[in-house]
Scaffold this motif. Structure first.
Motif, PDB file in Angstrom:
ATOM      1  N   TYR A  74       0.827  -1.204   0.000  1.00 14.43           N
ATOM      2  CA  TYR A  74       0.000   0.000   0.000  1.00 14.43           C
ATOM      3  C   TYR A  74       0.868   1.263   0.000  1.00 14.43           C
ATOM      4  CZ  TYR A  74      -3.019   3.691   1.709  1.00 14.43           C
ATOM      5  OH  TYR A  74      -3.687   4.887   1.854  1.00 14.43           O
ATOM      6  N   ARG A  75       2.023   1.196   0.653  1.00 13.01           N
ATOM      7  CA  ARG A  75       2.951   2.325   0.702  1.00 13.01           C
ATOM      8  C   ARG A  75       4.308   1.813   0.245  1.00 13.01           C
ATOM      9  NH1 ARG A  75       7.078   4.722   3.060  1.00 13.01           N
ATOM     10  NH2 ARG A  75       7.007   6.901   3.667  1.00 13.01           N
ATOM     11  N   THR A  76       4.984   2.599  -0.592  1.00 12.66           N
ATOM     12  CA  THR A  76       6.309   2.194  -1.047  1.00 12.66           C
ATOM     13  C   THR A  76       7.179   3.410  -1.274  1.00 12.66           C
ATOM     14  OG1 THR A  76       7.433   0.615  -2.509  1.00 12.66           O
ATOM     15  CG2 THR A  76       5.915   2.153  -3.542  1.00 12.66           C
ATOM     16  N   GLU A  77       8.470   3.147  -1.327  1.00 10.77           N
ATOM     17  CA  GLU A  77       9.448   4.206  -1.547  1.00 10.77           C
ATOM     18  C   GLU A  77      10.438   3.751  -2.612  1.00 10.77           C
ATOM     19  OE1 GLU A  77      13.032   5.850   1.145  1.00 10.77           O
ATOM     20  OE2 GLU A  77      11.035   6.024   2.063  1.00 10.77           O
ATOM     21  N   VAL A  78      10.802   4.679  -3.491  1.00 11.68           N
ATOM     22  CA  VAL A  78      11.773   4.410  -4.552  1.00 11.68           C
ATOM     23  C   VAL A  78      12.871   5.458  -4.437  1.00 11.68           C
ATOM     24  CG1 VAL A  78      12.133   4.433  -7.054  1.00 11.68           C
ATOM     25  CG2 VAL A  78      10.079   3.388  -6.128  1.00 11.68           C
ATOM     26  N   THR A  79      14.115   5.013  -4.560  1.00 15.08           N
ATOM     27  CA  THR A  79      15.229   5.951  -4.621  1.00 15.08           C
ATOM     28  C   THR A  79      15.846   5.872  -6.007  1.00 15.08           C
ATOM     29  OG1 THR A  79      16.816   4.319  -3.805  1.00 15.08           O
ATOM     30  CG2 THR A  79      15.743   5.737  -2.162  1.00 15.08           C
ATOM     31  N   GLY A  80      16.550   6.904  -6.396  1.00 19.74           N
ATOM     32  CA  GLY A  80      17.208   6.947  -7.696  1.00 19.74           C
ATOM     33  C   GLY A  80      17.745   8.341  -7.938  1.00 19.74           C
ATOM     34  N   GLN A  81      17.730   8.753  -9.187  1.00 21.07           N
ATOM     35  CA  GLN A  81      18.169  10.096  -9.557  1.00 21.07           C
ATOM     36  C   GLN A  81      17.068  10.782 -10.355  1.00 21.07           C
ATOM     37  OE1 GLN A  81      20.431   7.373 -10.555  1.00 21.07           O
ATOM     38  NE2 GLN A  81      21.223   7.554  -8.488  1.00 21.07           N
ATOM     39  N   ASP A  82      17.067  12.115 -10.297  1.00 18.23           N
ATOM     40  CA  ASP A  82      16.155  12.874 -11.151  1.00 18.23           C
ATOM     41  C   ASP A  82      16.803  13.008 -12.530  1.00 18.23           C
ATOM     42  OD1 ASP A  82      18.011  14.994 -11.050  1.00 18.23           O
ATOM     43  OD2 ASP A  82      16.808  16.183  -9.662  1.00 18.23           O
ATOM     44  N   LEU A  83      16.176  13.741 -13.416  1.00 11.90           N
ATOM     45  CA  LEU A  83      16.676  13.858 -14.788  1.00 11.90           C
ATOM     46  C   LEU A  83      18.002  14.609 -14.897  1.00 11.90           C
ATOM     47  CD1 LEU A  83      13.304  14.462 -16.669  1.00 11.90           C
ATOM     48  CD2 LEU A  83      14.619  12.334 -16.456  1.00 11.90           C
ATOM     49  N   ARG A  84      18.410  15.286 -13.835  1.00 10.42           N
ATOM     50  CA  ARG A  84      19.695  15.999 -13.817  1.00 10.42           C
ATOM     51  C   ARG A  84      20.782  15.207 -13.074  1.00 10.42           C
ATOM     52  NH1 ARG A  84      15.897  20.145 -13.707  1.00 10.42           N
ATOM     53  NH2 ARG A  84      16.251  21.740 -15.265  1.00 10.42           N
ATOM     54  N   GLY A  85      20.426  14.012 -12.596  1.00 11.80           N
ATOM     55  CA  GLY A  85      21.389  13.170 -11.898  1.00 11.80           C
ATOM     56  C   GLY A  85      21.454  13.383 -10.397  1.00 11.80           C
ATOM     57  N   ASN A  86      20.576  14.233  -9.866  1.00 14.89           N
ATOM     58  CA  ASN A  86      20.543  14.473  -8.425  1.00 14.89           C
ATOM     59  C   ASN A  86      19.800  13.350  -7.712  1.00 14.89           C
ATOM     60  OD1 ASN A  86      21.762  17.123  -8.614  1.00 14.89           O
ATOM     61  ND2 ASN A  86      19.810  17.786  -9.495  1.00 14.89           N
ATOM     62  N   PRO A  87      20.231  12.983  -6.501  1.00 17.72           N
ATOM     63  CA  PRO A  87      19.524  11.940  -5.754  1.00 17.72           C
ATOM     64  C   PRO A  87      18.070  12.333  -5.517  1.00 17.72           C
ATOM     65  CG  PRO A  87      21.592  12.513  -4.677  1.00 17.72           C
ATOM     66  CD  PRO A  87      21.365  13.526  -5.774  1.00 17.72           C
ATOM     67  N   VAL A  88      17.202  11.346  -5.609  1.00 18.99           N
ATOM     68  CA  VAL A  88      15.781  11.586  -5.382  1.00 18.99           C
ATOM     69  C   VAL A  88      15.193  10.400  -4.618  1.00 18.99           C
ATOM     70  CG1 VAL A  88      15.023  10.578  -7.584  1.00 18.99           C
ATOM     71  CG2 VAL A  88      13.616  12.302  -6.497  1.00 18.99           C
ATOM     72  N   LYS A  89      14.240  10.724  -3.758  1.00 20.10           N
ATOM     73  CA  LYS A  89      13.502   9.713  -3.018  1.00 20.10           C
ATOM     74  C   LYS A  89      12.026  10.030  -3.224  1.00 20.10           C
ATOM     75  CE  LYS A  89      14.945   8.772   1.093  1.00 20.10           C
ATOM     76  NZ  LYS A  89      15.222   8.777   2.540  1.00 20.10           N
ATOM     77  N   VAL A  90      11.293   9.068  -3.746  1.00 19.08           N
ATOM     78  CA  VAL A  90       9.868   9.265  -4.020  1.00 19.08           C
ATOM     79  C   VAL A  90       9.105   8.197  -3.250  1.00 19.08           C
ATOM     80  CG1 VAL A  90       8.100   9.337  -5.818  1.00 19.08           C
ATOM     81  CG2 VAL A  90      10.426  10.078  -6.346  1.00 19.08           C
ATOM     82  N   TRP A  91       8.091   8.613  -2.502  1.00 20.48           N
ATOM     83  CA  TRP A  91       7.258   7.626  -1.835  1.00 20.48           C
ATOM     84  C   TRP A  91       5.806   7.911  -2.159  1.00 20.48           C
ATOM     85  CZ3 TRP A  91       3.504   8.643   1.793  1.00 20.48           C
ATOM     86  CH2 TRP A  91       3.525   9.910   2.377  1.00 20.48           C
ATOM     87  N   GLY A  92       5.025   6.857  -2.125  1.00 18.13           N
ATOM     88  CA  GLY A  92       3.621   7.019  -2.449  1.00 18.13           C
ATOM     89  C   GLY A  92       2.752   5.999  -1.749  1.00 18.13           C
ATOM     90  N   THR A  93       1.460   6.276  -1.787  1.00 12.97           N
ATOM     91  CA  THR A  93       0.457   5.382  -1.209  1.00 12.97           C
ATOM     92  C   THR A  93      -0.601   5.087  -2.267  1.00 12.97           C
ATOM     93  OG1 THR A  93      -0.748   7.311  -0.378  1.00 12.97           O
ATOM     94  CG2 THR A  93       0.756   6.215   1.165  1.00 12.97           C
ATOM     95  N   GLY A  94      -1.342   4.021  -2.042  1.00  8.84           N
ATOM     96  CA  GLY A  94      -2.441   3.673  -2.933  1.00  8.84           C
ATOM     97  C   GLY A  94      -1.993   3.435  -4.360  1.00  8.84           C
ATOM     98  N   LEU A  95      -2.714   4.040  -5.309  1.00 10.51           N
ATOM     99  CA  LEU A  95      -2.412   3.849  -6.730  1.00 10.51           C
ATOM    100  C   LEU A  95      -0.996   4.314  -7.074  1.00 10.51           C
ATOM    101  CD1 LEU A  95      -3.284   3.043  -9.593  1.00 10.51           C
ATOM    102  CD2 LEU A  95      -4.254   5.350  -9.846  1.00 10.51           C
ATOM    103  N   PHE A  96      -0.546   5.386  -6.444  1.00 15.96           N
ATOM    104  CA  PHE A  96       0.804   5.871  -6.743  1.00 15.96           C
ATOM    105  C   PHE A  96       1.858   4.855  -6.287  1.00 15.96           C
ATOM    106  CE2 PHE A  96       4.285   9.171  -5.882  1.00 15.96           C
ATOM    107  CZ  PHE A  96       4.769   9.073  -7.170  1.00 15.96           C
TER     108      PHE A  96
END
Length: 141
Positions: A74-96
């Protein structure tokens, strides 16, 4: 543009013949908040064993016209880079959260139907074979 044309909530680069480990998303979460962005080299962050799961109907532009019930965190988190190569952490719930997991799976060579039981997978493939895709399949030249 490909994601918007297909009216999807996410799209992995390898779905359209682009050999990069990146996905885009435009997806609401369980509170209706819209999330728009991209993640390069995504990695799902391990979630605790007690993480709530949610069963939902899932489809995919790579398996056109087929849908199946699938349980995802139901809840998850993804790490990676944005389109400029900067670290990014995205988390979401439900459909996201489902979208983040689904698109990361694509970049790891896995379709949602690979997570289904043999019977449910056979049904999804039957749906695909018996239906007309909403959009024409265009070969990548």
């Amino acid at each position: 543009a490909s994601q918007r044309t297909a009216r999807g909530v996410g799209l992995a680069a390898n779905q359209i013949g682009v050999g990069l480990k990146v996905f885009v998303y435009d997806c609401p979460d369980d509170k209706g908040v819209r999330h728009v962005g991209a993640v390069c080299n995504p990695r799902l962050v391990d979630t605790p064993d007690d993480t709530r799961t949610e069963e939902g109907n899932e489809g995919c532009l790579s398996v056109p016209s087929a849908y199946a019930r699938l349980s995802r965190a139901y809840r998850t988190e993804v790490t990676g880079q944005d389109l400029r190569g900067n670290p990014v952490k995205v988390w979401g719930t439900g459909l996201f959260a489902r979208c983040l997991q689904h698109e990361t799976d694509h970049l790891n060579g896995r379709l949602y139907i690979d997570r289904l039981s043999a019977e449910a997978r056979e049904d999804a493939l039957r749906q695909m074979a018996e239906s007309e895709p909403a959009f024409p399949v265009v070969p990548n030249d």
